[in-house]
Design a protein around this motif. Structure first.
Motif, mmCIF file in Angstrom:
data_model
loop_
_atom_site.group_PDB
_atom_site.id
_atom_site.type_symbol
_atom_site.label_atom_id
_atom_site.label_comp_id
_atom_site.label_asym_id
_atom_site.label_seq_id
_atom_site.Cartn_x
_atom_site.Cartn_y
_atom_site.Cartn_z
ATOM 1 N N HIS A 1 2.053 2.180 -3.595
ATOM 2 C CA HIS A 1 1.060 2.629 -4.557
ATOM 3 C C HIS A 1 0.367 3.924 -4.151
ATOM 4 C CE1 HIS A 1 0.935 -0.773 -7.399
ATOM 5 N NE2 HIS A 1 1.343 -1.485 -6.365
ATOM 6 N N SER A 2 0.297 4.181 -2.866
ATOM 7 C CA SER A 2 -0.498 5.326 -2.434
ATOM 8 C C SER A 2 0.260 6.640 -2.513
ATOM 9 C CB SER A 2 -0.963 5.114 -0.983
ATOM 10 O OG SER A 2 0.144 5.195 -0.124
ATOM 11 N N TYR B 1 -8.994 -2.106 -0.303
ATOM 12 C CA TYR B 1 -7.751 -2.386 -1.022
ATOM 13 C C TYR B 1 -7.660 -1.542 -2.290
ATOM 14 C CZ TYR B 1 -4.301 -4.934 -3.799
ATOM 15 O OH TYR B 1 -3.217 -5.267 -4.572
ATOM 16 N N ALA B 2 -8.753 -1.504 -3.071
ATOM 17 C CA ALA B 2 -8.762 -0.746 -4.327
ATOM 18 C C ALA B 2 -8.591 0.749 -4.075
ATOM 19 C CB ALA B 2 -10.066 -1.011 -5.086
ATOM 20 N N GLN C 1 -4.943 1.555 -3.464
ATOM 21 C CA GLN C 1 -4.047 1.312 -4.589
ATOM 22 C C GLN C 1 -3.934 2.550 -5.484
ATOM 23 O OE1 GLN C 1 -2.143 -1.696 -5.398
ATOM 24 N NE2 GLN C 1 -2.595 -1.677 -3.211
ATOM 25 N N LEU D 1 0.824 -1.200 0.000
ATOM 26 C CA LEU D 1 0.000 0.000 0.000
ATOM 27 C C LEU D 1 0.858 1.249 0.000
ATOM 28 C CD1 LEU D 1 -2.764 -1.034 2.579
ATOM 29 C CD2 LEU D 1 -3.044 -0.726 0.112
#
Length: 314
Positions: free
Chosen positions: A5-6, A161-162, A165, A2
């Protein structure tokens, strides 16, 4: 994963606009609501556990609903209260933001599943009273509660989760008093139309998936009650459903406005007010809704209070 990607290691919660005096007034108001919520729902749980008169499916479900109310408010309200006392922005780490959002959504989803099950329970009690104890036996009740809790937590894994991301490069300031998903999506540089559409469909599935059995159950309940010849019989039958029905109207009404909309990135002020209804007002009202007009609960509560007073005097 995480973290990569974040593009964020922490967020800043904007909280409530206004002066320090307004913040102190809001703190006192919300703190009172939170204390009453904790005490009211705790009393319900204790009473359901200790009094044999409340050992029935309806009160078993009510105890779990009260536990969900305590948990969902405790995840967000204490941090909100702390933010009202602190000047400036409130910092929340990425891990805390993920955890807060996941628990909030999961517990809320479990609560709606349980409300739907409670509606079916009331249908069986009113429309099939002779078979009620057979249908709603201990095994069935435990199975319903376990499924409600597990479904809520499993169902919200992908949405959270999505969400994390996405790349949050516009800002790290969340315009709310908690990690609101709609406001997080507004911070993303990605195209969020697809994920917003999927979240919209999932919200419809959760809310209407539990609302449809509720509507069907109450259609049959009302039809059965209207066929009862005596007015006292109709009042007694309706009184067993009135609390749950009131809770359904308030809970579903608020969440339909908050989550069932194609555009998740709603105006911040709209989200803030709707979130307060879900997290502060509704949990505050529910203990009163379920107990004050419930003669059996109030009788059991008075008896327990009398026993406690006698023990203290002795």
């Amino acid at each position: 994963m995480l973290m990569n990607h974040s593009s964020a290691t922490e967020f800043y919660l904007l909280g409530f606009p206004g002066s320090r005096e307004l913040h102190h007034l809001l703190f006192a108001t919300f703190f009172f609501f939170y204390l009453v919520t904790l005490m009211g729902n705790t009393v319900i749980i204790v009473m359901v556990c200790v009094d044999k008169r409340l050992q029935s499916p309806m009160y078993f479900f009510l105890g779990h609903l009260s536990a969900l109310e305590i948990l969902v408010t405790s995840i967000i309200v204490p941090m909100m209260l702390w933010g009202l006392l602190l000047p400036g922005l409130q910092t929340i780490s990425l891990a805390a933001c993920v955890t807060q959002l996941f628990l909030y959504l999961s517990l809320g989803t479990s609560e709606f599943a349980l409300l739907g099950a409670m509606a079916v329970d009331r249908y069986v009690a009113v429309c099939n009273p002779l078979r009620y104890n057979i249908i709603m036996n201990n095994r069935t009740c435990i199975w319903v509660v376990v499924v409600s809790w597990v479904f809520g937590f499993l169902f919200e894994i992908w949405p959270v989760y999505a969400t994390f991301q996405l790349t949050f490069c516009k800002s790290h300031v969340v315009n709310n008093f908690f990690c609101d998903r709609g406001q997080l999506l507004k911070l993303s540089c990605n195209n969020t139309l697809f994920i917003e559409f999927i979240l919209f469909l999932m919200a419809i599935f959760v809310l209407f998936g539990s609302l449809i059995p509720t509507i069907i159950s109450y259609t049959y309940i009302i039809s059965t009650i209207l066929r009862i010849p005596s007015a006292s019989g109709r009042r007694k039958a309706f009184s067993t459903c009135a609390s749950h029905f009131t809770c359904v109207v308030i809970g579903y009404g608020t969440c339909l406005f908050l989550y069932v909309k194609p555009k998740q990135t709603q105006a911040a002020d709209y989200n803030r007010v709707a979130s307060l209804m879900v997290l502060v007002v509704t949990p505050f009202l529910n203990p009163f809704i379920f107990t004050l007009r419930n003669d059996k609960f109030m009788e059991a509560f008075r008896d327990v209070m009398k026993r406690c007073c006698q023990l203290l005097k002795g």
